[in-house]
Each structure stands twice: as C-alpha cells, then as structure tokens.
Design an enzyme around this catalytic site. Structure first.
Site, PDB file in Angstrom:
ATOM      1  N   GLU A 196      72.546  49.789 -14.295  1.00 38.16           N
ATOM      2  CA  GLU A 196      72.243  49.022 -16.139  1.00 38.16           C
ATOM      3  C   GLU A 196      69.923  49.283 -15.651  1.00 38.16           C
ATOM      4  O   GLU A 196      70.157  48.083 -14.901  1.00 38.16           O
ATOM      5  CB  GLU A 196      72.651  48.418 -16.832  1.00 38.16           C
ATOM      6  CG  GLU A 196      71.562  48.748 -17.851  1.00 38.16           C
ATOM      7  CD  GLU A 196      72.329  47.029 -18.746  1.00 38.16           C
ATOM      8  OE1 GLU A 196      72.062  46.612 -19.792  1.00 38.16           O
ATOM      9  OE2 GLU A 196      72.769  46.307 -17.811  1.00 38.16           O
TER      10      GLU A 196
ATOM     11  N   LYS B 157      73.150  53.567 -25.560  1.00 36.57           N
ATOM     12  CA  LYS B 157      74.125  52.713 -25.897  1.00 36.57           C
ATOM     13  C   LYS B 157      74.548  52.235 -27.129  1.00 36.57           C
ATOM     14  O   LYS B 157      74.127  52.248 -28.128  1.00 36.57           O
ATOM     15  CB  LYS B 157      73.771  50.847 -24.994  1.00 36.57           C
ATOM     16  CG  LYS B 157      74.354  49.711 -25.031  1.00 36.57           C
ATOM     17  CD  LYS B 157      74.257  49.190 -24.365  1.00 36.57           C
ATOM     18  CE  LYS B 157      74.662  47.395 -24.290  1.00 36.57           C
ATOM     19  NZ  LYS B 157      74.766  46.417 -23.578  1.00 36.57           N
TER      20      LYS B 157
ATOM     21  N   CYS C 199      76.620  47.914 -19.523  1.00 39.96           N
ATOM     22  CA  CYS C 199      77.086  46.108 -19.706  1.00 39.96           C
ATOM     23  C   CYS C 199      77.953  45.702 -20.656  1.00 39.96           C
ATOM     24  O   CYS C 199      79.544  45.826 -20.184  1.00 39.96           O
ATOM     25  CB  CYS C 199      75.680  45.481 -20.174  1.00 39.96           C
ATOM     26  SG  CYS C 199      76.155  43.535 -19.265  1.00 39.96           S
TER      27      CYS C 199
END
Length: 520
Positions: A269, A330, A382
């Site tokens: 990430e 995301k 994440c």
C-alpha cells in the site's frame, strides 16, 4: 417510549464491583484474538458478561462501561501507538484520545445491555439465548456501519483456527459470531442453570457441524499456479512521506524487483509515496525493465482524477504504455488516517490531525478486479479487508484476493496480528487464496482455507516468492448478505417475543383504561 436507564447509583460499592468485574471480562475477550489466539478466553468473556447481565440488578452503565473499556481498551490498544508514536501526540493527550475512542465504542455494549435489561430481563433461559444472540449481532452490525463503521474484533474472528471456521463459507464472520455467542450462553445454561438438552444440542450443532464442514472444498482450481513475489520494503514511517527520501524509496523498490523472479511482483500500500501522475515517466521505465524480465508490477500508489481535484488511495498495474492502465480506488477510508472528520475544526490542532495523505476521496463501490495473465486480483486496501461484503463483491469476480497494507502505523502492537487474522478469515469465507503485501509485515500468503502457506518476518527488508493457485469459488457467502439474513432470522422471533411479553400487556392495560367508567 421511555428511554430512561435504571437507577445508576454511580460510585456506589455495587457499581464499582460490577464495573471492575465487567472490565476484567472485557479485557479477557481480546485474548482470544491474535497474537494470543486463546479463543476459550473469548467464550469465557461472552459467557461471563451474559451471566452478569442476567444476575445483576440495575447497573446497566457499570456493566456496559466496564465491558466496553476492557474489550476495546485491550483489544484496540494499538490506537494509542498510532496516535502517540506516529501522530506525535504527547502521552497524556494520546491517552485521552484513546479513552474517548474506547468510550465511544462502549456505546454499543451499552445499547445491548440496556436493551436486554429494559425489555427482556424476565424471559426464560431458551428465549434469553435467542435474544442475547440477536442483540449481540445487532450491535455488531451497528458498529460496522455507523460513521463508515469500525468492524474490528468481531467475536467470530477469534475462532479462525477452530472447528467453527468450517461454517465461514456458509454464514460468514457474523454467523460464526452468533454460533460462538450461542455456545457461550449455552455454557452458562449448562453449568449454572443445570439445563442439559438444549445447550448440548446447540454446542454440538455449532462445533461438530463446523468439524464436519471443514473438509468441504468450496472452490476449484482454474489455470496454472501463478508465480508471485511480494516486496516488503520495511521503510520507516518517519521518513516514508519525506520528499527527500522519495528517490531512495523508488530505488529500493526497483532493486528488490530486480531480485525477483519472473511473474507478478507486488509492492505494498502506497509503496510509491507520491501521486502516480508526478512519476509516470519513471514508473513506465521501471515497468518496461520489469517486462523484459517477464514481470508485471502491481503497486499501491496515491492517485488523482483528471483535474487533480480529488485524490485516492489506489492500486495500479504498472505498464510501460500510456494506454489501458488498470486502477483500483479504495472504497472505505480510515478516519483521521485517510480523511479527517470535521476537518475545518480539527485540522491544525495537533499533528495527528494533519497526517500525510489524509484527504482522500472514496472510490466507486462497484469496481473490476485487476487482470494480470491468468490471475484476476480482487482488491482490498488495508482497512477494507475488515468489511466482508466489500471483499465478497471483489471475490465474486476474482480468483485470488489481494490485500495491500501499511501496518507500520501499528508499530510493535497487536494491530498487525489482528489485521492479518481478519484477512485469513476473509480467505476462508471466500474459499479463495489470499495474498497480503505490506510495508513491514505481516506479509503472507494463505490457501483457500485461510491457512498460512508462506510468511515473512516483520520489520525486515525482504522478498517473499511463492506460487499461488487461482481458484474459482462457489462459496455461498459470496452470493447473499449473511448479516441481513441472520438479523431477520433472529430479529423476527425476538420482536414476536417482545410483543408477547410487553406488547400484549400494554394493549390490555390500554383496554382497561378505555373500559374504566368515567365518574363525574
């Protein structure tokens, strides 16, 4: 509706004793999760708080506040690490902010305890099991939704390495949570209330059923195994976002990629700590060199829209061409880490509210997986791995789950272990292999049962080279919303029970009032 709580009697001897007992039970709950993995502690905690609710008069606040502070104070202690160590808040302020966070999360146990004692205190034991399971699930659902949700430490996760995991592809983490809660309540009914038949049937159904389900394969192999290299750069968080260190970071990633074998090379990430547009020529050059070695690079990287008015935490497939690039944006953001609630008020107050890259926008809900050869990579960046429905949407279209993270924010706390445990559960739910690439750990690969196949140590610079078998999943949990189904299955009889015990009595009371003769 009367929303008054029972007599609180704060600071009385009974209040303090109840609070301390609930605090201990809440702290025990977290021991069932990684890295302790002592799942009987979670069962004991749930059983204990159920007994306390059933056998303590009043004391709603003492029970819920104590349990919530123990539960989240121990289980999410990594919040303090993030605020103090990386947000650079002084110790007193970091403790206060962590306490405020835990107090907020204690609202959910408060709702559960209050709802039970207000409406269902006098029901029978078998009815009590149904109601308590529903209230536990309902408050879990609220916690996973309000303010974008905090779906951390659901009870089901602590049973990742038990027979109950066999249920995961059928009922998901919420279903396993219900089975665990029902088992814990059954223990109390068996030991304390001397019931035998119903508790034994429930525990047998949950645990023996899970054992029988565990060997079932809910997915099938497709294509040949894919060679994957995970790069763990182990860049210190204090310099990661420093402009002066950008080129060193890029050189390090390039060197580690040159050491890797042909196949897919995955960087974690935000591995490239600046926007893709600013480095596009450099990245295309790296992509071309990798292509000549038979490699394709997939990396986490900040992205922006055409006019740079919005920024995203994203993933992309590096390509040496300016056409047909593949991106993922995301869809769930971490409060304060990736966006700041009430930012007009909070920005500038302390360094924690001005972390780098904390002004991201949300990506579209329905996105396609990234395709690299035979691999269809379903993405979760994440925090997103903790949202079951979000991962399931990607898994339906994929044959490998890919999650990229930077758990450096957690330091040496329990956070990375808990995070990886939840990723393993997602893998078992979806019956699909999972690849997890991180900055400094836990970098790992699981099979379609959620069992770790390969893993790097934390806090080292290294590559993890492995082969991953793409799988086509037929896991039932991918094709329906288990949370909503479970809420209905438990909620409808709970509502009927409430009507029978409270509603009918209220109607009769009103009828008596209507029939009462009027005296002039």
């Amino acid at each position: 509706m009367n929303l008054q709580f029972p007599d609180l009697k704060i600071f009385s001897a009974d209040f303090i004793k109840t609070f301390i007992l609930a605090l201990i039970l809440g702290g025990i709950y977290a021991l069932g999760f990684a890295p302790i993995y002592f799942w009987p502690a979670t069962l004991l905690s749930i059983a204990g708080i159920y007994w306390l609710i059933r056998n303590t008069q009043q004391q709603v606040l003492a029970i819920s506040l104590g349990y919530g502070l123990g539960f989240f104070g121990v289980g999410t202690s990594w919040i303090y690490v993030s605020i103090h160590q990386f947000g650079h808040a002084p110790v007193p302020l970091a403790l206060i902010l962590t306490l405020i966070f835990c107090l907020y999360l204690s609202v959910y146990p408060l709702l559960m305890v209050w709802g039970y004692k207000r409406y269902f205190q006098k029901i029978s034991t078998n009815q009590s099991l149904l109601v308590f399971s529903f209230l536990w699930l309902a408050t879990d659902a609220l916690r996973g939704w309000v303010f974008s949700g905090f779906p951390w430490l659901y009870a089901g996760y602590s049973f990742t390495d038990t027979w109950l995991i066999g249920w995961a592809p059928l009922v998901g983490v919420h279903g396993v949570t219900v089975l665990a809660v029902a088992s814990a309540v059954s223990i109390i009914h068996l030991i304390v209330e001397r019931q035998k038949l119903v508790p034994i049937l429930i525990m047998g159904f949950a645990w023996v059923g899970g054992l029988l389900l565990t060997p079932i394969n809910w997915s099938e192999k497709i294509a040949d195994p894919v060679k994957i290299t995970l790069v763990q750069p182990n860049i210190d968080q204090s310099i990661k976002w420093s402009p002066e260190h950008l080129w060193n970071t890029l050189d390090l990633l390039k060197q580690q990629t040159q050491k890797a074998a042909a196949g897919i090379v995955i960087w974690p990430e935000a591995a490239v700590p600046t926007f893709e547009k600013r480095l596009r020529p450099n990245l295309e050059k790296i992509a071309l060199e990798a292509k000549l070695k038979g490699q394709t690079i997939v990396t986490g990287i900040p992205l922006s829209n055409q006019d740079n008015s919005q920024a995203y935490n994203g993933v992309m497939v590096l390509d040496d061409r300016d056409q047909e690039k593949q991106y993922y944006y995301k869809r769930r953001l971490v409060p304060f880490g990736e966006y700041v609630p009430l930012q007009d008020i909070l920005r500038g107050l302390i360094e924690f509210f001005d972390l780098p890259m904390s002004a991201f926008s949300l990506g579209a809900e329905d996105q396609q997986p990234l395709k690299v050869g035979d691999a269809k990579l379903g993405l979760a960046i994440c925090y997103e791995i903790t949202y079951p429905a979000l991962v399931h949407q990607q898994a339906r279209q994929s044959n490998i789950i890919l999650t990229l993270s930077n758990d450096a924010w957690f330091g040496h706390s329990w956070g990375p272990y808990q995070h990886y445990q939840m990723a393993r559960f997602r893998s078992a739910e979806a019956a699909m292999p999972l690849v997890r690439s991180t900055n400094n750990g836990i970098t790992a690969v699981t099979n379609a049962k959620g069992i770790t196949q390969a893993q790097l140590p934390q806090f080292v610079l290294d590559n993890l080279e492995t082969e991953v078998q793409p799988m086509k999943s037929h896991s039932p949990v991918l094709y329906y919303r288990p949370l909503w189904v479970l809420l209905l299955l438990l909620g409808i009889p709970t509502a009927l029970l409430y009507w029978r015990t409270k509603g009918i009595a209220l109607v009769l009371k009103r009828l008596k009032q209507v029939q009462k003769p009027v005296i002039d």
